[in-house]
Design an enzyme around this catalytic site. Sequence first.
Site, PDB file in Angstrom:
ATOM      1  N   LEU A 121       1.148  -1.288   0.431  1.00  0.00           N
ATOM      2  CA  LEU A 121      -0.143   0.177  -0.388  1.00  0.00           C
ATOM      3  C   LEU A 121       1.081   1.530   0.012  1.00  0.00           C
ATOM      4  O   LEU A 121       1.805   0.935   1.068  1.00  0.00           O
ATOM      5  CB  LEU A 121      -0.616   0.230   1.124  1.00  0.00           C
ATOM      6  N   ASP A 122       0.585   2.311  -0.962  1.00  0.00           N
ATOM      7  CA  ASP A 122       1.399   3.137  -1.169  1.00  0.00           C
ATOM      8  C   ASP A 122       1.512   4.373   0.499  1.00  0.00           C
ATOM      9  O   ASP A 122       0.671   3.914   1.317  1.00  0.00           O
ATOM     10  CB  ASP A 122       0.640   3.960  -2.051  1.00  0.00           C
ATOM     11  N   THR A 123       2.325   5.388   0.690  1.00  0.00           N
ATOM     12  CA  THR A 123       2.304   5.352   2.053  1.00  0.00           C
ATOM     13  C   THR A 123       1.358   5.922   2.883  1.00  0.00           C
ATOM     14  O   THR A 123       0.957   5.686   4.305  1.00  0.00           O
ATOM     15  CB  THR A 123       3.601   6.447   2.258  1.00  0.00           C
ATOM     16  N   GLU A 124       0.180   7.112   2.363  1.00  0.00           N
ATOM     17  CA  GLU A 124      -0.461   7.539   2.161  1.00  0.00           C
ATOM     18  C   GLU A 124      -1.475   6.815   2.842  1.00  0.00           C
ATOM     19  O   GLU A 124      -2.911   7.519   3.106  1.00  0.00           O
ATOM     20  CB  GLU A 124      -1.138   8.466   1.316  1.00  0.00           C
ATOM     21  N   THR A 125      -2.252   5.711   2.121  1.00  0.00           N
ATOM     22  CA  THR A 125      -2.977   4.850   2.066  1.00  0.00           C
ATOM     23  C   THR A 125      -2.828   3.691   3.154  1.00  0.00           C
ATOM     24  O   THR A 125      -2.413   3.773   3.427  1.00  0.00           O
ATOM     25  CB  THR A 125      -3.503   3.767   0.825  1.00  0.00           C
TER      26      THR A 125
END
Length: 323
Positions: free
Chosen positions: A187-191
């Site tokens: 998952l990307d950092t902000e997700t």
Amino acid sequence: MRSSGRNSNRNYRGAGNSRDDRKQSSGRPRPEERRYGKSGGPAPRKKKRTAPARSREYDAQIEERNRERHDKPAVRLPKTFGEQEGERLQKVLARAGLGSRRACEELIDQARVEVNGKVVTSQGRRVDPDKDEIKVDGLTVATQSHLFFALNKPAGVVSSMEDPEGRQCLGDYVQNRETRLFHVGRLDTETEGLILLTNHGELAHRLTHPKYGVTKGYLAAIQGPVPRDLGKRLKNGVLLEDGYARADHFRVVQNTGNNYLVEVSLHEGRKHIVRRMLAEAGFPVEKLVRTRFGPIVLGDQKSGWLRRMTNTEVGRLMGEVGL
């Protein structure tokens, strides 16, 4: 005159022959003086002889000999005739969390247990949890050697077990585990949202391989108004830089003014796929949460919490990819 002289000599001899005078003249103590001192207390005892102190080198040699005697490898005795290897099936099932041993014996009697594709109908079967495939009601049983966890990843956490830049990462949530775990997908950092952690390499590989097409579900916060045909456009496919991307499912979950909460499901796993699809359709994502990975749902699990998946969840997850 004579009588007085005899009396004086007799008195002198009597005084000289008395016990007290003899003991005083010989210099030996009386019996009571032998047992008690003149002050009336007990006479001092003689000190016992003590053995000379051993050197440190000698003590070290003794300790080394004792250690060598007790540290010898255990002798492996030959197995007796007829002894079987492995563990009893009901014991393995009970350890996996399917109930007491008695309850697991009833599962075997009901022909609900399979070992390597064959139904077990008799008690006393022995299995190797690391090699044999065990299923109950068609679902694979998670044995003790494999671990499966679900984490609700907070925003700002890097989807890696280690981060060279010192940022908070997934490894910070499992650093006290005895066995090495790795994450399934990214998952990307902000997700935020659901991410799986396990030490089952084959399962992790299949869950992320496009061949098996495991579906992932997301909730996205976007700004409206949202046209009615947005779901149709996403299902038909949106052209991105690396090819078309298609959603399997789309629906509006909540609408307050221009604030929309939409649900998107798809089986692709390309980087930032949901954000790029909605942005290409004209609706940039403000917040994104993954709520489902195959049959595993996030539910009401709090942000930052790690939980161990149940045996039923693991069985469904393995069934999703043919294990």
